[in-house]
Design a protein around this motif. Structure first.
Motif, PDB file in Angstrom:
ATOM      1  N   THR A  79       0.828  -1.207   0.000  1.00  0.00           N
ATOM      2  CA  THR A  79       0.000   0.000   0.000  1.00  0.00           C
ATOM      3  C   THR A  79       0.863   1.257   0.000  1.00  0.00           C
ATOM      4  O   THR A  79       1.763   1.403   0.828  1.00  0.00           O
TER       5      THR A  79
ATOM      6  N   ALA B  41      -9.240   3.490   6.993  1.00  0.00           N
ATOM      7  CA  ALA B  41      -8.425   3.385   5.783  1.00  0.00           C
ATOM      8  C   ALA B  41      -8.615   4.646   4.965  1.00  0.00           C
ATOM      9  O   ALA B  41      -9.744   5.052   4.679  1.00  0.00           O
TER      10      ALA B  41
ATOM     11  N   ASP C 220      -3.155   3.147   5.628  1.00  0.00           N
ATOM     12  CA  ASP C 220      -3.729   1.999   6.342  1.00  0.00           C
ATOM     13  C   ASP C 220      -3.582   2.243   7.845  1.00  0.00           C
ATOM     14  O   ASP C 220      -2.695   1.693   8.498  1.00  0.00           O
TER      15      ASP C 220
ATOM     16  N   LEU D 249      -7.717   2.592   0.006  1.00  0.00           N
ATOM     17  CA  LEU D 249      -6.273   2.619   0.168  1.00  0.00           C
ATOM     18  C   LEU D 249      -5.641   2.809  -1.203  1.00  0.00           C
ATOM     19  O   LEU D 249      -6.157   2.313  -2.209  1.00  0.00           O
TER      20      LEU D 249
END
Length: 274
Positions: A32, A93, A118, A231
């Protein structure tokens, strides 16, 4: 011929760095907020074999003859293009659409910046009446005021909502969202490519990047948008990286072949007197 050995060797070293960079990109394709890197190369100094002169009669000789001495890695460029926004069921998120970065303090108390949204709402005291917005590693996220985002008063985390500008809301008795007094901070840089990477998704300010600009306090910059429930995925393009990997492997093989050819030529020269 010895020059050709060294030139090919520098090419092999450069392509090894290129392959390492591509491999790191592919390894983080599902990380991410990860931003891909790209190896950049530059030629070493050229050596003059013949300079522009004239003959005894004044006639010009051929132009300068130069031979390259190889290549070296000039830089690893960071690509800060927007990653895909991926749906996530968590209310903590957050994805950034734009050029902004979240910020938190590292173990030494210095601000660092990330695109990885996150986050979690962690318990901030023993009584369990305080919530702190932190990274997955427990580092408190900073607000637009540069303060840790701490909500006191028994808030329920899954009822907290965040607006597109980062303002945090909590519903009142009538279910109407009300501001709680905190806004998630976002920062931008004149040259994000100059940031120092200190983790897969974390960067520090350098002289090349310029100082961090608080979006809430800086005029003349395009504001970023925060998307709750999303995300930002990696911006690594697998197809492009695989093509780059093949090109790097072939370039490595060609440099290796140049070394083998030079070795054969030297062996032939050593055997001439036999």
């Amino acid at each position: 011929m010895v020059r050709s050995l060294w030139s090919a060797a520098t090419g092999m070293n450069a392509q090894q760095t290129n392959v390492d960079t591509i491999a790191n990109n592919l390894a983080n394709v599902n990380t991410t907020g990860f931003k891909a890197q790209q190896a950049e190369f530059k030629s070493l100094l050229y050596q003059d074999l013949n300079s522009v002169t004239t003959t005894a009669n004044g006639d010009p000789k051929p132009t300068t003859s130069q031979v390259g001495l190889g290549v070296r890695t000039a830089a690893l460029t960071q690509l800060f293009s927007q990653g895909s926004l991926l749906d996530n069921p968590s209310t903590s998120a957050f994805a950034i659409s734009g050029n902004g970065f979240f910020s938190y303090h590292d173990a030494d108390g210095n601000p660092v910046y990330t695109r990885n949204g996150d986050f979690i709402w962690a318990i901030g005291n023993e009584e369990g009446t305080e919530l702190v917005l932190t990274t997955s590693d427990g580092n408190p996220i900073l607000s637009t005021e540069g303060e840790e985002i701490r909500l006191e008063g028994g808030y329920i985390s899954n009822r907290i909502s965040v607006g597109s500008d980062g303002t945090i809301y909590y519903p009142d008795e009538d279910g109407v969202p009300q501001e709680v007094g905190f806004t998630i901070g976002l920062w931008q840089f004149q040259n994000p490519g100059g940031l120092e990477r200190v983790g897969s998704t974390t960067w520090k300010v350098t002289a090349a990047s310029g100082p961090a600009m608080n979006e809430a306090e800086t005029d003349g910059i395009e504001k970023s948008i925060i998307r709750q429930g999303y995300l930002e995925g990696s911006n690594v393009n697998v197809a492009t990286e695989m093509v780059n990997l093949i090109v790097a492997q072939r370039a490595y093989e060609m440099n290796s072949t140049a070394i083998t050819t030079t070795d054969q030529m030297m062996q032939t020269a050593n055997q001439l007197k036999r």
